[in-house]
Design a protein around this motif. Structure first.
Motif, PDB file in Angstrom:
ATOM      1  N   GLY A 301     105.853  91.245 100.286  1.00  0.00           N
ATOM      2  CA  GLY A 301     107.139  90.911  99.562  1.00  0.00           C
ATOM      3  C   GLY A 301     107.659  89.707  99.797  1.00  0.00           C
ATOM      4  O   GLY A 301     108.161  88.670  99.286  1.00  0.00           O
ATOM      5  N   VAL A 330      99.746  93.698  94.268  1.00  0.00           N
ATOM      6  CA  VAL A 330     100.460  94.933  94.375  1.00  0.00           C
ATOM      7  C   VAL A 330     100.119  95.716  95.098  1.00  0.00           C
ATOM      8  O   VAL A 330      98.996  96.385  95.106  1.00  0.00           O
ATOM      9  CB  VAL A 330     101.000  95.423  92.891  1.00  0.00           C
ATOM     10  CG1 VAL A 330     101.939  96.640  92.735  1.00  0.00           C
ATOM     11  CG2 VAL A 330     101.363  94.218  92.105  1.00  0.00           C
ATOM     12  N   SER A 334     104.628  95.670  98.829  1.00  0.00           N
ATOM     13  CA  SER A 334     105.214  94.879  97.866  1.00  0.00           C
ATOM     14  C   SER A 334     106.607  95.081  97.654  1.00  0.00           C
ATOM     15  O   SER A 334     107.378  96.243  98.233  1.00  0.00           O
ATOM     16  CB  SER A 334     104.797  95.300  96.331  1.00  0.00           C
ATOM     17  OG  SER A 334     103.344  94.981  96.165  1.00  0.00           O
ATOM     18  N   ARG A 336     110.328  93.859  95.379  1.00  0.00           N
ATOM     19  CA  ARG A 336     110.854  93.423  93.974  1.00  0.00           C
ATOM     20  C   ARG A 336     110.185  92.238  93.379  1.00  0.00           C
ATOM     21  O   ARG A 336     109.761  92.298  92.286  1.00  0.00           O
ATOM     22  CB  ARG A 336     112.187  93.665  93.722  1.00  0.00           C
ATOM     23  CG  ARG A 336     112.635  93.503  92.326  1.00  0.00           C
ATOM     24  CD  ARG A 336     114.392  93.548  92.254  1.00  0.00           C
ATOM     25  NE  ARG A 336     114.896  94.780  92.991  1.00  0.00           N
ATOM     26  CZ  ARG A 336     116.246  95.095  92.807  1.00  0.00           C
ATOM     27  NH1 ARG A 336     116.871  94.356  91.902  1.00  0.00           N
ATOM     28  NH2 ARG A 336     116.615  95.907  93.378  1.00  0.00           N
ATOM     29  N   ILE A 339     106.753  92.612  91.944  1.00  0.00           N
ATOM     30  CA  ILE A 339     106.601  93.544  90.531  1.00  0.00           C
ATOM     31  C   ILE A 339     107.074  92.237  89.406  1.00  0.00           C
ATOM     32  O   ILE A 339     106.424  92.155  88.458  1.00  0.00           O
ATOM     33  CB  ILE A 339     107.636  94.586  90.617  1.00  0.00           C
ATOM     34  CG1 ILE A 339     107.405  95.451  91.546  1.00  0.00           C
ATOM     35  CG2 ILE A 339     107.433  95.107  89.041  1.00  0.00           C
ATOM     36  CD1 ILE A 339     106.127  96.046  91.655  1.00  0.00           C
ATOM     37  N   THR A 357     112.217  98.188  87.242  1.00  0.00           N
ATOM     38  CA  THR A 357     111.765  97.458  88.518  1.00  0.00           C
ATOM     39  C   THR A 357     111.515  98.502  89.931  1.00  0.00           C
ATOM     40  O   THR A 357     110.627  98.707  90.219  1.00  0.00           O
ATOM     41  CB  THR A 357     112.395  96.247  88.789  1.00  0.00           C
ATOM     42  OG1 THR A 357     112.447  95.487  87.614  1.00  0.00           O
ATOM     43  CG2 THR A 357     111.571  95.251  89.914  1.00  0.00           C
ATOM     44  N   LEU A 361     108.253 100.188  91.681  1.00  0.00           N
ATOM     45  CA  LEU A 361     108.115  99.962  93.102  1.00  0.00           C
ATOM     46  C   LEU A 361     107.815 101.225  93.702  1.00  0.00           C
ATOM     47  O   LEU A 361     106.900 101.314  94.577  1.00  0.00           O
ATOM     48  CB  LEU A 361     109.277  99.326  93.652  1.00  0.00           C
ATOM     49  CG  LEU A 361     108.919  99.000  95.024  1.00  0.00           C
ATOM     50  CD1 LEU A 361     107.990  97.746  95.234  1.00  0.00           C
ATOM     51  CD2 LEU A 361     110.173  97.852  95.445  1.00  0.00           C
ATOM     52  N   LYS A 365     104.417 102.865  95.550  1.00  0.00           N
ATOM     53  CA  LYS A 365     104.124 103.326  96.921  1.00  0.00           C
ATOM     54  C   LYS A 365     103.816 104.692  97.064  1.00  0.00           C
ATOM     55  O   LYS A 365     103.153 105.128  98.004  1.00  0.00           O
ATOM     56  CB  LYS A 365     105.762 103.100  97.754  1.00  0.00           C
ATOM     57  CG  LYS A 365     105.938 101.552  97.761  1.00  0.00           C
ATOM     58  CD  LYS A 365     107.458 101.473  98.538  1.00  0.00           C
ATOM     59  CE  LYS A 365     107.547  99.927  98.779  1.00  0.00           C
ATOM     60  NZ  LYS A 365     108.838  99.553  99.403  1.00  0.00           N
TER      61      LYS A 365
END
Length: 523
Positions: A301, A330, A334, A336, A339, A357, A361, A365
């Motif tokens: 990220g 992704v 990841s 935000r 995404i 969002t 996420l 996960k």
């Protein structure tokens, strides 16, 4: 020192000596045309004296019109105890009617004594009169000094004498070969400097990758004054391969400011690389520098957030320069920013402050914790986003399916049959199909059930199917991940499914593949 570096591709000869690579004559012609379009200066077509296929290539290429490249034929110096006009290999080089001839000779005194079994003086004569004979008849002749670096380290005085014999015969370029691939980059400059003091002929480099240094050695040779670089596309070659032109070319142009391709040609590099993989019937190496799918792929990220502001934070060049592109992966690593970047890539508008969002996420996960992987299944990820945003229509609903494997005779393969019940709107279809295995049977049954509602599904093909048993202590009760690649006439897309049952995991991936096709066609 000249700023021009000449590129010499030996994919069609040295590259074919790699394990698992074999080109037919028409394959070789198509590759030559790709290399010509890219702007390679010399294309080595093969050794006319070694096999009928190479003779066929030189005959076929005469019927083609190339815009830039010269075609080179490869061979050896004459045999001992005969003159060049008596040597059949030398004759066949001339009969092939190439633009250029490249011949190799022995540089290492050890090889002269043990492989050729001739005197050191006789070897010098073989080099000199072979090159002189060819130079008189063909115009441009390149000399490959085989095992030069090993020969130089063993007996520098004799190694230089072999180059002088070639230079006196009128060779246009002397190519120093690291044939066994054991030379390291720090050794190149000192040796090149000594050769340049003694030899007043343009120098080249031909490096093998047995020490993983072929690209580095080639670049160091250019720093040391070489103006001619030999290699293969994608590094194809015997043992560990040859110097990879897909890495050398952008390094020369973008990092060393050398001239070796015409303006605008570098952007064709990735396309050329992949075309040659396709003709070799090999899967492209995703982690290959510059041209690989993962060369500019970002997963963390923090990385993605940074490259969105300034790409150079985590990219050493702009990928478009070599025909590649930035990719955002992704995964459970990841943030935000991944995404948002992925949504933008898919053409989906999403606000960074939107709770959806964070929901996406968390879903990613959770799913990856169960064994899902979206890095090779970006269509499944796009569908996940659309579902979370309430923007994906339910095109069909599978209410039930059954797959049966039947072994009818012990010496025959089992027969697979799939039965499926699908609902579209208020209508239900009940279909059965046979297949080559349970997954193929399920795929066929799904198509038969859905095609009356969605005829466009007839266009798609299952291109790749991968199954992985996920690490577990559960033995045969372990989770299974299935990755499917599907395509139509316009594009390809990947989908994923995870289950303790391989058929169920396959169904998930296939259902996503069909759904993505239907969604894509409506956009």
């Amino acid at each position: 020192m000249s700023n021009r570096v000449y590129l010499y591709d030996t994919t069609l000869r040295d590259g074919t000596q790699a394990e698992d690579i074999s080109f037919q004559v028409q394959d070789k012609v198509r590759i030559a045309k790709h290399l010509d379009t890219l702007g390679i200066d010399y294309i080595e077509g093969g050794w006319p004296g070694s096999n009928p296929k190479d003779i066929g290539f030189f005959e076929a290429i005469q019927r083609e019109t190339l815009s830039h490249s010269k075609i080179a034929a490869f061979g050896s110096t004459r045999r001992a105890r005969m003159t060049p006009d008596q040597d059949n290999n030398i004759k066949m080089l001339i009969e092939a009617r190439p633009d250029v001839v490249t011949i190799f000779g022995k540089t290492w005194d050890f090889h002269v004594r043990e492989a050729l079994r001739v005197s050191l003086e006789e070897n010098l004569d073989m080099i000199n009169d072979s090159l002189a004979y060819l130079k008189e008849r063909l115009g441009e002749v390149i000399y490959d000094a085989e095992h030069f670096f090993d020969g130089y380290k063993a007996n520098p005085e004799y190694a230089l004498k072999t180059l002088q014999a070639a230079a006196q015969a009128g060779a246009d370029c002397l190519v120093l070969c690291d044939t066994n691939g054991g030379t390291l980059p720090y050794e190149i400059p000192m040796i090149m400097e000594h050769v340049r003091r003694e030899i007043d002929v343009p120098l080249g480099i031909h490096a093998h990758n047995d020490s993983e240094c072929a690209v580095a050695n080639s670049l160091m040779a250019v720093v040391g004054g070489a103006i001619h670089v030999q290699g293969t596309m994608n590094g194809f070659g015997e043992r560990c391969g040859n110097a990879n032109l897909c890495s050398i070319i952008p390094s020369l142009i973008l990092k060393m400011n050398k001239e070796c391709l015409h303006q605008g040609k570098l952007e064709n590099l990735r396309r050329t690389s992949r075309a040659i993989y396709e003709l070799a019937n090999l899967t492209p190496q995703k982690h290959q520098a510059f041209v690989g799918n993962s060369a500019f792929a970002h997963k963390g990220g923090v990385h993605v957030s940074a490259i969105q502001r300034h790409p150079e934070t985590y990219e050493h060049i702009r990928p478009e320069r070599v025909g590649n592109k930035t990719r955002v992966l992704v995964s459970d690593l990841s943030g935000r920013s991944n995404i948002l970047a992925k949504a933008q890539e898919c053409g989906i508008k999403i606000d960074d402050k939107d709770p959806v969002t964070l929901e996406i996420l968390e879903q990613i996960k959770e799913l990856e914790n169960k064994g899902y992987q979206f890095e090779g299944a970006e269509a499944s990820f796009e569908l996940l986003m659309l579902r979370a945003m309430g923007k994906l229509k339910q095109y069909f609903h599978i209410t039930a399916f059954r797959v049966i494997d039947t072994l009818r005779e012990s010496d025959q393969c089992p027969v697979s049959e799939a039965t499926i019940k699908v609902k579209v709107g208020g209508r239900v279809e009940h279909m059965a199909a046979d297949g080559n295995g349970p997954v193929n049977a399920l795929d066929q049954a799904m198509r038969k059930a859905l095609i009356s509602f969605y005829p466009q599904l007839a266009e798609i093909k299952l291109l790749d199917y991968k199954v992985r048993v996920l690490p577990s202590s559960q033995g045969t009760d372990a989770m299974i991940r299935v990755l499917v690649e599907t395509g139509d006439k316009d594009s390809r897309w990947g989908t994923v499914g995870v289950s303790g049952n391989v058929v169920e995991a396959s169904y998930q991936a296939l259902a996503d593949a069909f759904t993505y096709k239907l969604y894509k066609d409506q956009q």
